[in-house]
Scaffold this motif. Sequence first.
Motif, PDB file in Angstrom:
ATOM      1  N   UNK A   1       0.550  -1.469   0.193  1.00 26.89           N
ATOM      2  CA  UNK A   1      -0.166  -0.014  -0.573  1.00 26.89           C
ATOM      3  C   UNK A   1       0.790   1.085  -0.083  1.00 26.89           C
ATOM      4  N   UNK A   2       2.418   0.756   0.053  1.00 30.94           N
ATOM      5  CA  UNK A   2       3.055   1.717  -0.409  1.00 30.94           C
ATOM      6  C   UNK A   2       3.323   2.082  -1.680  1.00 30.94           C
ATOM      7  N   UNK A   3       3.328   1.834  -2.709  1.00 28.53           N
ATOM      8  CA  UNK A   3       3.061   1.635  -3.989  1.00 28.53           C
ATOM      9  C   UNK A   3       3.911   2.782  -4.397  1.00 28.53           C
ATOM     10  N   UNK A   4       3.295   3.896  -4.358  1.00 28.89           N
ATOM     11  CA  UNK A   4       3.531   5.646  -4.732  1.00 28.89           C
ATOM     12  C   UNK A   4       4.916   5.631  -4.816  1.00 28.89           C
ATOM     13  N   UNK A   5       5.325   5.083  -3.069  1.00 35.26           N
ATOM     14  CA  UNK A   5       6.820   5.964  -2.583  1.00 35.26           C
ATOM     15  C   UNK A   5       7.701   4.698  -3.075  1.00 35.26           C
ATOM     16  N   UNK A   6       7.400   3.236  -3.676  1.00 33.80           N
ATOM     17  CA  UNK A   6       8.137   3.007  -4.041  1.00 33.80           C
ATOM     18  C   UNK A   6       9.057   3.099  -5.272  1.00 33.80           C
ATOM     19  N   UNK A   7       7.605   3.926  -6.543  1.00 39.43           N
ATOM     20  CA  UNK A   7       7.839   4.745  -7.683  1.00 39.43           C
ATOM     21  C   UNK A   7       8.768   5.166  -7.665  1.00 39.43           C
ATOM     22  N   UNK A   8       8.296   6.050  -6.339  1.00 35.87           N
ATOM     23  CA  UNK A   8       9.336   7.405  -6.568  1.00 35.87           C
ATOM     24  C   UNK A   8      11.104   7.102  -6.098  1.00 35.87           C
ATOM     25  N   UNK A   9      10.886   6.506  -5.506  1.00 34.90           N
ATOM     26  CA  UNK A   9      11.859   5.523  -5.285  1.00 34.90           C
ATOM     27  C   UNK A   9      13.000   4.751  -6.289  1.00 34.90           C
ATOM     28  N   UNK A  10      11.933   4.419  -7.097  1.00 33.68           N
ATOM     29  CA  UNK A  10      12.858   3.504  -7.980  1.00 33.68           C
ATOM     30  C   UNK A  10      13.831   4.554  -8.975  1.00 33.68           C
ATOM     31  N   UNK A  11      12.900   6.033  -9.310  1.00 33.51           N
ATOM     32  CA  UNK A  11      13.386   6.597 -10.272  1.00 33.51           C
ATOM     33  C   UNK A  11      14.516   7.047 -10.732  1.00 33.51           C
ATOM     34  N   UNK A  12      15.369   6.838 -11.871  1.00 36.28           N
ATOM     35  CA  UNK A  12      16.331   6.844 -12.217  1.00 36.28           C
ATOM     36  C   UNK A  12      17.204   5.602 -11.254  1.00 36.28           C
ATOM     37  N   UNK A  13      17.782   4.380 -10.991  1.00 37.64           N
ATOM     38  CA  UNK A  13      18.426   3.569 -10.410  1.00 37.64           C
ATOM     39  C   UNK A  13      18.929   3.443 -11.166  1.00 37.64           C
ATOM     40  N   UNK A  14      20.708   3.236 -11.262  1.00 38.36           N
ATOM     41  CA  UNK A  14      20.819   2.505 -11.929  1.00 38.36           C
ATOM     42  C   UNK A  14      21.158   1.358 -11.670  1.00 38.36           C
TER      43      UNK A  14
END
Length: 205
Positions: free
Chosen positions: A84-97
């Motif tokens: 249920x914190x999936x929106x935060x997951x998406x934000x953290x994923x942004x720009x991952x190397x």
Amino acid sequence: MAVINYAQKVINFKVVYYGPGLAGKTANLQHIHNSLPDGRKGKLISLAAGDDRTLFFDFLPVSALTVRGFTAKFQLYTVPGQLYYNMTRKLVLRGADGMVFGAEAQWDRLLENVESFRNLEENLREYKTSLDDMPDVIKYNKRDLSNIAPLEYMEFLLNRRARRVPSFEATAVNGDGVFDTLNTVSRMVLVGEFSQEKGEHCETA
């Protein structure tokens, strides 16, 4: 994506630790932070809910090594395990190397592992990318506990893509496999970055 600061001669890489809740992601970052000398680490930031689960992310900038005259710094993040914190997951994923998927070893958590892995793939698709486009490794956590699934079965569930990736057994409480995982994904990220020119990823100060 890697950010190169030519003025300071620093390359910043972002590595995300992904997986189900309470599967050892935060414990891994805590072990890394506690083991590194002061000059090689930044402050560990942990935003947690009342039950000690990571609510947003952990962030640990690790100054790792010098490559071609640049200092490579790895910014380590974890995502919240709860769906249920999936929106935060998406934000953290942004720009991952690079990516570390941390799976729970016990039999009764296998379904959560599969669901979390599928969720990772879905979230990456929203950024029009996939695990095939970035370095990633799998870490099988809590191998010291009882009632754990055989390694071969976990590999069958999570590591049977066309591009088989490195995987490690780990126990965060004593550090087994923690730095093996970090060192491997870090090397993979560096090799991928320096194997081609990526001027569009650069910023200057």
